[in-house]
Design a protein around this motif. Structure first.
Motif, PDB file in Angstrom:
ATOM      1  N   LEU A 162      97.712 -98.443   2.874  1.00 56.28           N
ATOM      2  CA  LEU A 162      98.777 -97.584   3.396  1.00 56.28           C
ATOM      3  C   LEU A 162      98.295 -96.142   3.537  1.00 56.28           C
ATOM      4  N   TYR A 163      97.370 -95.724   2.670  1.00 55.51           N
ATOM      5  CA  TYR A 163      96.756 -94.407   2.842  1.00 55.51           C
ATOM      6  C   TYR A 163      95.960 -94.367   4.146  1.00 55.51           C
ATOM      7  N   ILE A 164      95.229 -95.433   4.434  1.00 56.64           N
ATOM      8  CA  ILE A 164      94.458 -95.480   5.676  1.00 56.64           C
ATOM      9  C   ILE A 164      95.392 -95.414   6.879  1.00 56.64           C
ATOM     10  N   ARG A 165      96.464 -96.186   6.846  1.00 60.29           N
ATOM     11  CA  ARG A 165      97.419 -96.146   7.960  1.00 60.29           C
ATOM     12  C   ARG A 165      98.021 -94.760   8.124  1.00 60.29           C
ATOM     13  N   ARG A 166      98.330 -94.121   7.013  1.00 61.69           N
ATOM     14  CA  ARG A 166      98.884 -92.762   7.075  1.00 61.69           C
ATOM     15  C   ARG A 166      97.873 -91.814   7.725  1.00 61.69           C
ATOM     16  N   ALA A 167      96.611 -91.929   7.319  1.00 59.89           N
ATOM     17  CA  ALA A 167      95.579 -91.052   7.873  1.00 59.89           C
ATOM     18  C   ALA A 167      95.353 -91.305   9.349  1.00 59.89           C
ATOM     19  N   LEU A 168      95.452 -92.558   9.753  1.00 60.47           N
ATOM     20  CA  LEU A 168      95.225 -92.903  11.156  1.00 60.47           C
ATOM     21  C   LEU A 168      96.476 -92.734  12.005  1.00 60.47           C
ATOM     22  N   ARG A 169      97.571 -92.375  11.346  1.00 57.76           N
ATOM     23  CA  ARG A 169      98.861 -92.206  12.023  1.00 57.76           C
ATOM     24  C   ARG A 169      99.286 -93.498  12.712  1.00 57.76           C
ATOM     25  N   ASP A 170      98.947 -94.616  12.096  1.00 51.20           N
ATOM     26  CA  ASP A 170      99.298 -95.928  12.635  1.00 51.20           C
ATOM     27  C   ASP A 170     100.660 -96.321  12.075  1.00 51.20           C
ATOM     28  N   GLY A 171     101.712 -95.877  12.715  1.00 52.49           N
ATOM     29  CA  GLY A 171     103.046 -96.181  12.224  1.00 52.49           C
ATOM     30  C   GLY A 171     103.544 -95.162  11.226  1.00 52.49           C
ATOM     31  N   LEU A 172     102.703 -94.215  10.871  1.00 45.84           N
ATOM     32  CA  LEU A 172     103.053 -93.144   9.938  1.00 45.84           C
ATOM     33  C   LEU A 172     103.976 -93.606   8.814  1.00 45.84           C
ATOM     34  N   PRO A 173     103.511 -94.436   7.903  1.00 43.81           N
ATOM     35  CA  PRO A 173     104.414 -94.801   6.807  1.00 43.81           C
ATOM     36  C   PRO A 173     104.823 -93.549   6.035  1.00 43.81           C
ATOM     37  N   ASN A 174     106.084 -93.485   5.696  1.00 44.48           N
ATOM     38  CA  ASN A 174     106.534 -92.375   4.872  1.00 44.48           C
ATOM     39  C   ASN A 174     106.570 -92.858   3.425  1.00 44.48           C
ATOM     40  N   PRO A 175     106.756 -91.957   2.467  1.00 40.93           N
ATOM     41  CA  PRO A 175     106.727 -92.397   1.067  1.00 40.93           C
ATOM     42  C   PRO A 175     107.704 -93.529   0.756  1.00 40.93           C
ATOM     43  N   ALA A 176     108.906 -93.456   1.298  1.00 39.26           N
ATOM     44  CA  ALA A 176     109.902 -94.483   0.987  1.00 39.26           C
ATOM     45  C   ALA A 176     109.508 -95.845   1.566  1.00 39.26           C
ATOM     46  N   SER A 177     109.045 -95.858   2.815  1.00 36.68           N
ATOM     47  CA  SER A 177     108.683 -97.147   3.414  1.00 36.68           C
ATOM     48  C   SER A 177     107.428 -97.721   2.779  1.00 36.68           C
ATOM     49  N   ALA A 178     106.477 -96.874   2.430  1.00 34.42           N
ATOM     50  CA  ALA A 178     105.261 -97.351   1.757  1.00 34.42           C
ATOM     51  C   ALA A 178     105.606 -97.947   0.397  1.00 34.42           C
ATOM     52  N   THR A 179     106.434 -97.251  -0.354  1.00 31.99           N
ATOM     53  CA  THR A 179     106.853 -97.755  -1.671  1.00 31.99           C
ATOM     54  C   THR A 179     107.580 -99.083  -1.521  1.00 31.99           C
ATOM     55  N   ALA A 180     108.490 -99.165  -0.553  1.00 34.77           N
ATOM     56  CA  ALA A 180     109.275-100.393  -0.348  1.00 34.77           C
ATOM     57  C   ALA A 180     108.379-101.578  -0.023  1.00 34.77           C
TER      58      ALA A 180
END
Length: 197
Positions: A162-180
């Motif tokens: 999820l960190y990689i996806r966040r860095a690549l802006r692939d769907g930009l997981p936010n903290p709540a969605s990543a945690t869920a």
């Protein structure tokens, strides 16, 4: 004359500037002059406090680890049950301070550089061992040890992914969605174990 008591303030400013510079560029290929300029100090002062750039990068990585460790200890103190311990570890990795875009980019840049730097590789191993140990402290009382080990490895992989996806802006997981997402996996794993004869 140097100002008394300014060293800790300037060191922190340089580390913060390193994180934001790396985060903005997405690479460790930054100069001490760029970092020092962002921190509002001279390159000479940055070299005085940290020596070569590699020392500044290592100090920055140590600070990221210390911040994560401090947040984890605080979250685990308030966890009353093993399941709450697992949730505390997950939520810490996706809290607002840890899941900021610049922090995520800095972590990933350190992962890449660790392939060539034994010191950074060792620091990342410290992170991985702490994460595993913290997850096991919650999982081991809930499922048999081999299952706990597998679940801890899967949770760690999900966090890193999820960190990689966040860095690549692939769907930009936010903290709540990543945690869920990670919590859904843990719940499914615990249900599966409960239904295993």
């Amino acid at each position: 004359m140097p100002k008394i008591g300014m060293e800790p303030v300037r060191r922190k400013a340089l580390i913060d500037a390193t994180i934001s510079t790396i985060g903005e560029r997405g690479t460790l290929n930054v100069t001490v002059a760029e970092i020092a300029g962002r921190a509002g100090v001279s390159s000479a002062l940055a070299h005085h406090y940290f020596g070569p750039k590699e020392e500044l990068l290592q100090a920055t990585m140590r600070q990221l680890l210390a911040d994560l460790g401090r947040d984890a200890v605080s979250a685990l103190r308030s966890a009353a049950t093993p399941r709450e311990r697992v949730s505390a570890v997950i939520s810490v990795n996706f809290n607002a301070g840890q899941f900021r875009e610049e922090t995520v980019h800095a972590w990933l840049a350190f992962y890449v550089e660790a392939q060539n730097s034994p010191t950074l590789r060792r620091l990342l191993r410290v992170y991985a061992r702490r994460l595993h140990s913290n997850l096991m402290s919650g999982l081991a009382p809930l499922v048999p040890r081999p299952e706990a080990e597998r679940a801890a490895e899967a949770i760690a992989a999900m966090i890193d992914g999820l960190y990689i996806r966040r860095a690549l802006r692939d769907g930009l997981p936010n903290p709540a969605s990543a945690t869920a997402l990670v919590e859904d996996y843990v719940d499914a794993k615990l249900r599966q174990q409960a239904n295993t004869p």
